[in-house]
Write an enzyme that holds these catalytic residues in place. Structure first.
Site, short mmCIF file in Angstrom:
data_model
loop_
_atom_site.label_atom_id
_atom_site.label_comp_id
_atom_site.label_asym_id
_atom_site.label_seq_id
_atom_site.Cartn_x
_atom_site.Cartn_y
_atom_site.Cartn_z
N THR A 193 1.39 -1.07 0.02
CA THR A 193 0.32 0.04 0.27
C THR A 193 0.59 1.41 0.01
O THR A 193 0.46 2.54 -0.87
CB THR A 193 -0.85 -0.06 1.00
OG1 THR A 193 -0.11 -0.15 2.28
CG2 THR A 193 -1.88 -1.37 1.41
N LEU A 239 -3.22 4.56 -1.02
CA LEU A 239 -4.55 4.15 -0.55
C LEU A 239 -4.77 2.32 -0.05
O LEU A 239 -4.42 1.69 -0.91
CB LEU A 239 -5.63 4.44 -2.20
CG LEU A 239 -5.85 6.07 -1.93
CD1 LEU A 239 -6.56 6.32 -3.44
CD2 LEU A 239 -7.17 6.03 -1.24
N HIS A 240 -4.81 2.44 1.20
CA HIS A 240 -4.90 1.03 1.59
C HIS A 240 -5.17 0.22 0.89
O HIS A 240 -5.24 -0.58 0.13
CB HIS A 240 -4.24 1.49 3.00
CG HIS A 240 -3.15 2.12 4.09
ND1 HIS A 240 -2.01 1.78 3.52
CD2 HIS A 240 -3.08 2.94 4.35
CE1 HIS A 240 -1.45 2.39 4.63
NE2 HIS A 240 -2.39 3.58 4.91
N ASP A 241 -6.88 0.39 1.58
CA ASP A 241 -8.03 -0.99 0.83
C ASP A 241 -8.38 -1.08 -0.15
O ASP A 241 -8.90 -1.65 -0.40
CB ASP A 241 -9.30 -0.31 2.10
CG ASP A 241 -8.88 -0.16 3.62
OD1 ASP A 241 -7.76 -0.73 3.72
OD2 ASP A 241 -9.65 0.45 4.66
#
Length: 310
Positions: A193, A239-241
């Site tokens: 991420t 933007l991890h998720d």
């Protein structure tokens, strides 16, 4: 046929983008959003989930789940996401209803009612709901097709402590249950991420869509970028998720290794660490596809195309 998924989430601006990406993609059938305490307390995460569903003009059901970790006090992340969890653009109070019943009961009942291997779980926050369901109803564990989750880190270390990533740190006992469950796991750690950084050009492209979704995504990114750029000195924010949902849509965007990953639950110094045997030195059986890289341009191309549909 679309792939059936349940998104377990603690929105969170990046959770919101992930949910919008899923709701914009006909390849996925989002059966429900199950909210868990994490980035902010449960009353806000369940509310935020309903706000996001309304923003996407969908009728996806939302269930409220666990309001605290399995054995620990809740740690939250308002310093990143703001007091509401969705600080940025002002959004109206949701009218989309919260479903009756507990998210854990929904997970158990839904997995029991569907054929084995037909539902993928997509946790974007602490793993409390998933682990509680697994502990309460062990018969559902072999029915899960796959778990694709955001959490952990190896080369990148941690983002809430030097050793631990936030989602795992908040409820390491829950993570330990899930990682030892035997379910097929795909893990999107900070190693991935932190390579999926936003750019000013992409944020402005979202804004230029001229849609409520585009405006919201641009505003959310503006808000949480200020934390990450100050912390890491990067030009954008991770933007991890959305990496979880992007993997379901285009798995070739990501690469990693099938390795053993254990969760540290005992040490005060490294609590919540994902001890990833990247170099395969322990001899322990692999239990997770632990991703290490992402095609950033392809990732943002996918986001732009799909979010432009909403």
């Amino acid at each position: 046929m679309p792939r059936k998924i349940i998104i377990d989430t603690d929105p969170g601006q990046d959770d919101a983008v992930a949910i919008l990406l899923a709701l914009a993609s006909p390849e996925l059938e989002v059966l429900a959003l199950t909210a868990v305490a994490g980035n902010v307390p449960l009353p806000l995460t369940q509310k935020n989930a309903r706000v996001i569903v309304e923003l996407a003009r969908r009728d996806t059901p939302v269930y409220a789940g666990c309001d605290a970790p399995m054995t620990r006090k809740l740690v939250t992340a308002e310093h990143v996401h703001g007091k509401t969890g969705l600080d940025g653009v002002p959004l109206p109070e949701p009218t989309h209803p919260l479903q009756p019943g507990h998210a854990v009961d929904y997970l158990i009942d839904t997995l029991r009612a569907h054929p084995s291997g037909s539902i993928t779980l997509c946790p974007l926050g602490p793993l409390t709901n998933i682990a509680t369901a697994f502990r309460r109803a062990p018969d559902i564990v072999p029915k899960v097709a796959e778990i694709v989750l955001m959490g952990g880190g190896y080369f990148e270390g941690g983002n809430i402590t030097p050793a631990a990533e936030f989602n795992i740190y908040v409820d390491p006992e829950a993570a330990d249950i899930v990682f030892k469950s035997g379910v097929l796991l795909v893990v999107m750690p900070l190693d991935v991420t932190h390579k999926a950084l936003t750019s000013r050009a992409w944020v402005e492209e979202m804004r230029s869509l001229g849609t409520p979704v585009g405006q919201a995504v641009a505003s959310w990114t503006d808000f949480f970028e200020r934390f990450d750029t100050a912390k890491y000195g990067s030009e954008g924010a991770p933007l991890h998720d959305p990496c979880v949902i992007a993997y379901l849509l285009e798995p070739a965007l990501f690469h990693g290794r099938h390795i053993n990953v254990e969760i540290e639950t005992g040490s005060e110094l490294t609590l919540g660490m994902t001890v990833a045997d990247w170099w395969r030195v322990t001899g322990r059986e692999p239990n997770a596809m632990f991703m290490g890289g992402v095609d950033r341009e392809g990732f943002y191309r996918l986001l732009t195309e799909r979010l432009g549909r909403l």
